[in-house]
Design a protein around this motif. Structure first.
Motif, PDB file in Angstrom:
ATOM      1  N   TRP A 105       3.939  11.548   3.420  1.00  0.00           N
ATOM      2  CA  TRP A 105       3.925  10.321   2.630  1.00  0.00           C
ATOM      3  C   TRP A 105       4.048   9.145   3.581  1.00  0.00           C
ATOM      4  O   TRP A 105       4.946   9.095   4.418  1.00  0.00           O
ATOM      5  N   ALA A 106       3.151   8.174   3.451  1.00  0.00           N
ATOM      6  CA  ALA A 106       3.201   6.993   4.307  1.00  0.00           C
ATOM      7  C   ALA A 106       2.828   5.762   3.481  1.00  0.00           C
ATOM      8  O   ALA A 106       1.865   5.798   2.712  1.00  0.00           O
ATOM      9  N   ASP A 107       3.607   4.698   3.626  1.00  0.00           N
ATOM     10  CA  ASP A 107       3.291   3.441   2.935  1.00  0.00           C
ATOM     11  C   ASP A 107       3.575   2.274   3.859  1.00  0.00           C
ATOM     12  O   ASP A 107       4.402   2.377   4.773  1.00  0.00           O
ATOM     13  N   PHE A 119       0.847  -1.198   0.000  1.00  0.00           N
ATOM     14  CA  PHE A 119       0.000   0.000   0.000  1.00  0.00           C
ATOM     15  C   PHE A 119       0.879   1.243   0.000  1.00  0.00           C
ATOM     16  O   PHE A 119       1.731   1.413   0.876  1.00  0.00           O
ATOM     17  N   GLY A 120       0.668   2.100  -0.962  1.00  0.00           N
ATOM     18  CA  GLY A 120       1.440   3.330  -1.076  1.00  0.00           C
ATOM     19  C   GLY A 120       2.678   3.171  -1.933  1.00  0.00           C
ATOM     20  O   GLY A 120       3.362   4.160  -2.220  1.00  0.00           O
ATOM     21  N   PHE A 121       2.988   1.952  -2.342  1.00  0.00           N
ATOM     22  CA  PHE A 121       4.148   1.697  -3.193  1.00  0.00           C
ATOM     23  C   PHE A 121       3.931   0.390  -3.944  1.00  0.00           C
ATOM     24  O   PHE A 121       3.099  -0.447  -3.568  1.00  0.00           O
ATOM     25  N   GLU A 167      -2.241   6.853  -3.056  1.00  0.00           N
ATOM     26  CA  GLU A 167      -2.406   6.035  -1.853  1.00  0.00           C
ATOM     27  C   GLU A 167      -1.561   6.579  -0.705  1.00  0.00           C
ATOM     28  O   GLU A 167      -2.007   6.609   0.439  1.00  0.00           O
ATOM     29  N   ALA A 168      -0.336   6.990  -0.986  1.00  0.00           N
ATOM     30  CA  ALA A 168       0.617   7.333   0.069  1.00  0.00           C
ATOM     31  C   ALA A 168       0.396   8.715   0.673  1.00  0.00           C
ATOM     32  O   ALA A 168       0.747   8.946   1.832  1.00  0.00           O
ATOM     33  N   LEU A 169      -0.153   9.644  -0.093  1.00  0.00           N
ATOM     34  CA  LEU A 169      -0.305  11.016   0.400  1.00  0.00           C
ATOM     35  C   LEU A 169      -1.493  11.116   1.347  1.00  0.00           C
ATOM     36  O   LEU A 169      -2.613  10.719   1.016  1.00  0.00           O
ATOM     37  N   MET A 170      -1.262  11.656   2.546  1.00  0.00           N
ATOM     38  CA  MET A 170      -2.335  11.795   3.534  1.00  0.00           C
ATOM     39  C   MET A 170      -2.045  12.973   4.465  1.00  0.00           C
ATOM     40  O   MET A 170      -0.955  13.554   4.440  1.00  0.00           O
ATOM     41  N   ILE A 171      -3.030  13.308   5.282  1.00  0.00           N
ATOM     42  CA  ILE A 171      -2.952  14.471   6.178  1.00  0.00           C
ATOM     43  C   ILE A 171      -2.826  13.976   7.618  1.00  0.00           C
ATOM     44  O   ILE A 171      -3.562  13.086   8.048  1.00  0.00           O
TER      45      ILE A 171
END
Length: 306
Positions: free
Chosen positions: A101-103, A74-76, A89-93
Motif C-alpha cells: 500500500w502506498a499513498d 493519491f491513495g487516500f 489507487e494505493a494498491l501496487m506491486i
C-alpha cells in the motif's frame, strides 16, 4: 395592448441595463489570475484588482487561483478529519513482486493559465493519472524491504521528477511544487515480520549513531592526551639536554683547573668525593713517618675537632 408592449419594452431595457451593470466589470483577488475571452478566444490576462470588459456574450472571464498551492491526495482521501484509504489507487506491486500500500500528497499550482484551460480537457484528471503512472513506475522497480524502510525519500524524489516531466510534456500549465510520500505499508499477512525488520534496522542505526558519537568524543580526547604526552616528553628531553650541557661545562671547568694545578685539584676532588659517599663522617689522615699523628677532621659544612 399598447400598455403591455410598453411594459415589455421597459423590462427589456431594465434587463439590458442590469446586464451592462453586472457583466462589464469583474474583480480578481490577490491569489487569482483571470483570462478574458473575446467571442471565445483568449485575448488578455489580468491580475488582481477591479477590471472592465465588454458585456456578455461579447466577452467572458475565467478566473483561476494561479497563486494558490493546491493538493492532490493519491491513495487516500481526508474528509472531516478522517483519513480513508482508496484501495484501487494505493494498491501496487513492487519490483520483487510483493503487494504494497502506498499513498502520497502532490502539491501543485497553475503556472500557465491559458495552457491550463485549453491544452487538455481535464488537467486535474490528467495530473491524477500521471501521478498514478509515476508512482507505479517507481514502485515497480523498488524492492519491498527498501520501500518500507529507508527508501522513502528516494522514491518520492523520483516520483516528483517523473511527474514534472509528464506535466511539461503534455503542456498542462501545472507546476509541481512538492511530492510527499505518506505511507508505504506491507500486506497485513507479513506486517509483523516487516515490523521486526524495521525495528532491527532502527536499533542498528541507533548503535551506529552511538558509536559515531563516542568516536567524535574520544578521538579529540585521545589527540589531546597524545599532545600532552609529546609536550611532556619534549620537556624531559630539553631538561636532559640542559643537564648534560651543564655537566659538560662543569667537567670542562674542572679539567681547566686540573691543568692549572693538578695536585690541589686532585685533593679537592678527593675530599669532595669523600663528602658525597661518606656524609657526616670524620676522616683522619695519618702520616706516621715521624711517629706523630696528625688529625684532620672533615665535616660537611665546616667545623673542627681533635
Amino acid at each position: 395592448m399598447r400598455l403591455i408592449r410598453r411594459a415589455l419594452l421597459g423590462l427589456l431595457l431594465v434587463a439590458l441595463v442590469a446586464d451592462l451593470a453586472l457583466t462589464t466589470w469583474f474583480r480578481v483577488e490577490e491569489h487569482e489570475s483571470a483570462l478574458v475571452l473575446t467571442m471565445g478566444r483568449a485575448t488578455r490576462q489580468v491580475e488582481k484588482g477591479l477590471h472592465t470588459k465588454l458585456p456578455w456574450p461579447l466577452e467572458t472571464v475565467v478566473v483561476v487561483p494561479t497563486k494558490q498551492t493546491q493538493e492532490l491526495q493519491f491513495g487516500f482521501r481526508e474528509q472531516g478529519g478522517q483519513v480513508r484509504l482508496v484501495e484501487d489507487e494505493a494498491l501496487m506491486i513492487t519490483g520483487d513482486e510483493n503487494l504494497v500500500w502506498a499513498d502520497l500528497l502532490v502539491e501543485w499550482r497553475v503556472q500557465d493559465i491559458q495552457q491550463y484551460l485549453f491544452a487538455v480537457d481535464d488537467p486535474e484528471r490528467l495530473l491524477r493519472n500521471a501521478t498514478a503512472a509515476s508512482l507505479r513506475s517507481v514502485m515497480g522497480t523498488t524492492g519491498l524491504d527498501f520501500a518500507i524502510t529507508t527508501g522513502k525519500f528516494e522514491i518520492q524524489d523520483e516520483v516528483e521528477r517523473q511527474l514534472v516531466e509528464l506535466m511539461n510534456a503534455y503542456g498542462t500549465g501545472i507546476q509541481i511544487i512538492d511530492v510527499k510520500l505518506q505511507d508505504v505499508e506491507p500486506p497485513k499477512q507479513v506486517a509483523a515480520e516487516f515490523k521486526a525488520v524495521t525495528d532491527a534496522r532502527e536499533a542498528q542505526q541507533t548503535k551506529i549513531n552511538e558509536a559515531g558519537k563516542y568516536e567524535a568524543e574520544r578521538i579529540p580526547q585521545a589527540r589531546a592526551e597524545a599532545r600532552q604526552l609529546l609536550e611532556q616528553a619534549e620537556a624531559r628531553k630539553q631538561a636532559r639536554i640542559n643537564q648534560a650541557l651543564g655537566d659538560v661545562a662543569q667537567y670542562k671547568a674542572i679539567y681547566e683547573a686540573y691543568k692549572a694545578n693538578p695536585t690541589v685539584t686532585r685533593e679537592r676532588l678527593l675530599l669532595e668525593t669523600l663528602e658525597q659517599i661518606l656524609p657526616g663522617a670524620e676522616i683522619v689522615i695519618m702520616d706516621s713517618s715521624d711517629g706523630t699523628v696528625k688529625y684532620l677532621p672533615i665535616v660537611p659544612g665546616g667545623g673542627g675537632g681533635q
